[in-house]
Design a protein around this motif. Structure first.
Motif, mmCIF file in Angstrom:
data_model
loop_
_atom_site.group_PDB
_atom_site.id
_atom_site.type_symbol
_atom_site.label_atom_id
_atom_site.label_comp_id
_atom_site.label_asym_id
_atom_site.label_seq_id
_atom_site.Cartn_x
_atom_site.Cartn_y
_atom_site.Cartn_z
ATOM 1 N N THR A 95 1.202 -1.052 -0.127
ATOM 2 C CA THR A 95 -0.068 0.261 -0.077
ATOM 3 C C THR A 95 0.720 1.377 -0.026
ATOM 4 O O THR A 95 2.199 1.132 0.283
ATOM 5 N N GLU A 96 0.357 2.374 -0.551
ATOM 6 C CA GLU A 96 1.162 3.742 -0.145
ATOM 7 C C GLU A 96 1.290 4.146 1.225
ATOM 8 O O GLU A 96 2.330 4.745 1.334
ATOM 9 N N GLU A 97 0.651 3.478 2.218
ATOM 10 C CA GLU A 97 0.827 3.889 3.464
ATOM 11 C C GLU A 97 1.842 2.848 4.162
ATOM 12 O O GLU A 97 2.306 2.823 5.294
ATOM 13 N N HIS A 98 2.410 2.093 3.379
ATOM 14 C CA HIS A 98 3.554 1.089 3.456
ATOM 15 C C HIS A 98 3.293 -0.185 4.506
ATOM 16 O O HIS A 98 4.146 -0.484 5.301
ATOM 17 N N GLU A 107 -6.412 -6.258 -6.213
ATOM 18 C CA GLU A 107 -6.016 -5.817 -7.446
ATOM 19 C C GLU A 107 -5.617 -4.158 -7.204
ATOM 20 O O GLU A 107 -4.666 -3.457 -8.299
ATOM 21 N N ASP A 108 -6.042 -3.587 -6.473
ATOM 22 C CA ASP A 108 -5.959 -2.184 -6.188
ATOM 23 C C ASP A 108 -4.429 -1.728 -5.530
ATOM 24 O O ASP A 108 -3.926 -0.632 -5.461
ATOM 25 N N LEU A 109 -3.779 -2.758 -5.074
ATOM 26 C CA LEU A 109 -2.536 -2.816 -4.425
ATOM 27 C C LEU A 109 -1.563 -2.762 -5.246
ATOM 28 O O LEU A 109 -1.516 -3.122 -6.570
ATOM 29 N N MET A 110 -0.237 -2.250 -4.919
ATOM 30 C CA MET A 110 0.961 -2.253 -5.661
ATOM 31 C C MET A 110 1.773 -3.561 -5.645
ATOM 32 O O MET A 110 1.977 -4.438 -4.689
ATOM 33 N N ASP A 111 2.474 -3.935 -6.722
ATOM 34 C CA ASP A 111 3.350 -5.098 -6.733
ATOM 35 C C ASP A 111 4.761 -4.460 -6.095
ATOM 36 O O ASP A 111 5.054 -3.291 -5.874
ATOM 37 N N ALA A 112 5.599 -5.501 -6.183
ATOM 38 C CA ALA A 112 7.042 -5.207 -5.432
ATOM 39 C C ALA A 112 7.752 -4.024 -6.262
ATOM 40 O O ALA A 112 8.147 -3.086 -5.823
ATOM 41 N N GLU A 127 -12.842 -7.591 15.002
ATOM 42 C CA GLU A 127 -13.579 -6.651 14.201
ATOM 43 C C GLU A 127 -13.319 -6.977 12.890
ATOM 44 O O GLU A 127 -12.483 -7.134 12.230
ATOM 45 N N THR A 128 -14.346 -6.369 12.206
ATOM 46 C CA THR A 128 -14.432 -6.339 10.494
ATOM 47 C C THR A 128 -14.198 -4.794 10.293
ATOM 48 O O THR A 128 -14.885 -4.102 10.432
ATOM 49 N N LEU A 129 -13.181 -4.727 9.334
ATOM 50 C CA LEU A 129 -12.940 -3.184 9.069
ATOM 51 C C LEU A 129 -12.834 -2.939 7.518
ATOM 52 O O LEU A 129 -12.532 -4.195 6.832
ATOM 53 N N ASP A 130 -12.968 -2.155 6.919
ATOM 54 C CA ASP A 130 -13.017 -1.751 5.688
ATOM 55 C C ASP A 130 -11.338 -1.405 5.162
ATOM 56 O O ASP A 130 -10.693 -0.939 6.026
ATOM 57 N N LYS A 131 -11.282 -1.621 3.758
ATOM 58 C CA LYS A 131 -10.088 -1.199 3.232
ATOM 59 C C LYS A 131 -9.677 0.313 3.770
ATOM 60 O O LYS A 131 -10.476 1.080 3.867
ATOM 61 N N ASP A 132 -8.313 0.491 4.092
ATOM 62 C CA ASP A 132 -7.982 2.004 4.590
ATOM 63 C C ASP A 132 -8.086 2.365 5.811
ATOM 64 O O ASP A 132 -8.049 3.497 6.511
ATOM 65 N N GLU A 133 -9.045 1.571 6.671
ATOM 66 C CA GLU A 133 -9.478 1.808 8.124
ATOM 67 C C GLU A 133 -8.010 1.499 8.864
ATOM 68 O O GLU A 133 -7.301 0.567 8.772
ATOM 69 N N LEU A 144 -1.851 2.347 11.890
ATOM 70 C CA LEU A 144 -1.703 1.130 10.707
ATOM 71 C C LEU A 144 -3.151 0.858 10.022
ATOM 72 O O LEU A 144 -4.051 0.920 10.859
ATOM 73 N N TYR A 145 -2.849 0.902 8.696
ATOM 74 C CA TYR A 145 -4.156 0.875 7.778
ATOM 75 C C TYR A 145 -4.357 -0.679 7.003
ATOM 76 O O TYR A 145 -3.397 -1.097 6.821
ATOM 77 N N MET A 146 -5.727 -0.904 7.310
ATOM 78 C CA MET A 146 -5.935 -2.229 6.532
ATOM 79 C C MET A 146 -5.602 -1.992 5.105
ATOM 80 O O MET A 146 -6.231 -1.007 4.368
ATOM 81 N N PRO A 147 -4.906 -2.834 4.427
ATOM 82 C CA PRO A 147 -4.696 -2.982 2.928
ATOM 83 C C PRO A 147 -5.767 -3.388 2.058
ATOM 84 O O PRO A 147 -5.963 -3.350 0.797
ATOM 85 N N VAL A 148 -6.635 -4.223 2.692
ATOM 86 C CA VAL A 148 -7.910 -4.829 2.343
ATOM 87 C C VAL A 148 -8.948 -4.758 3.150
ATOM 88 O O VAL A 148 -8.719 -4.962 4.353
ATOM 89 N N SER A 149 -10.149 -5.017 2.952
ATOM 90 C CA SER A 149 -11.209 -5.124 3.896
ATOM 91 C C SER A 149 -11.130 -6.659 4.486
ATOM 92 O O SER A 149 -10.819 -7.543 3.680
ATOM 93 N N GLY A 150 -11.501 -6.816 5.791
ATOM 94 C CA GLY A 150 -11.536 -7.951 6.380
ATOM 95 C C GLY A 150 -11.856 -7.967 7.839
ATOM 96 O O GLY A 150 -11.531 -7.018 8.318
#
Length: 130
Positions: A10-13, A117-122, A49-55, A69-75
């Motif tokens: 993610t852009e937030e590392h 799919e919205d996340l970055m590869d290496a 807890e279930t959180l949304d992406k970027d929460e 710290l931010y969720m890279p994907v919802s879950g």
């Protein structure tokens, strides 16, 4: 600096590593831990807890600063790495020593794996931090 090819970033590392089906591990990148310097405390009070992406799911505290710290994907957050937890192993420096292995922070059950799919590869993440 290490940028494993099998992870998404993610852009937030944060990074995410998919294991079995919808199960994934999340942590912070080698770049992030090096910028923060020695970690002294990691707090995750969102287990079950279930959180949304970027929460925000927790915080890391270093000698210099505290970062969310931010969720890279919802879950759903299934587990906080006991080795990092102050009530158990209490060794947040594992993130500094092995950010992609023993230093993982949470285990999640993804609710929308398509968000990967919205996340970055290496390669893309490496370009971001250069």
């Amino acid at each position: 600096m290490n940028f494993p090819d099998h992870l998404k970033y993610t852009e937030e590392h944060e990074w995410v590593r998919v294991e079995d089906g919808n199960i994934a591990y999340v942590g912070i990148t080698d770049f992030a831990q090096s910028e923060l310097d020695e970690l002294v405390y990691i707090e995750v009070d969102t287990v079950e807890e279930t959180l949304d992406k970027d929460e925000a799911f927790g915080t890391v505290e270093a000698v210099k600063t505290t970062s969310e710290l931010y969720m890279p994907v919802s879950g759903k957050i299934l587990e906080f790495n006991a080795k990092l937890d102050e009530s158990d192993g209490d060794d947040p420096t594992l993130v500094n020593q092995d950010p992609y292995g023993e230093g993982w922070i949470i285990k999640i059950e993804m609710t929308d794996p398509a968000e990967l799919e919205d996340l970055m590869d290496a390669a893309a993440y490496q370009q971001l931090v250069k």
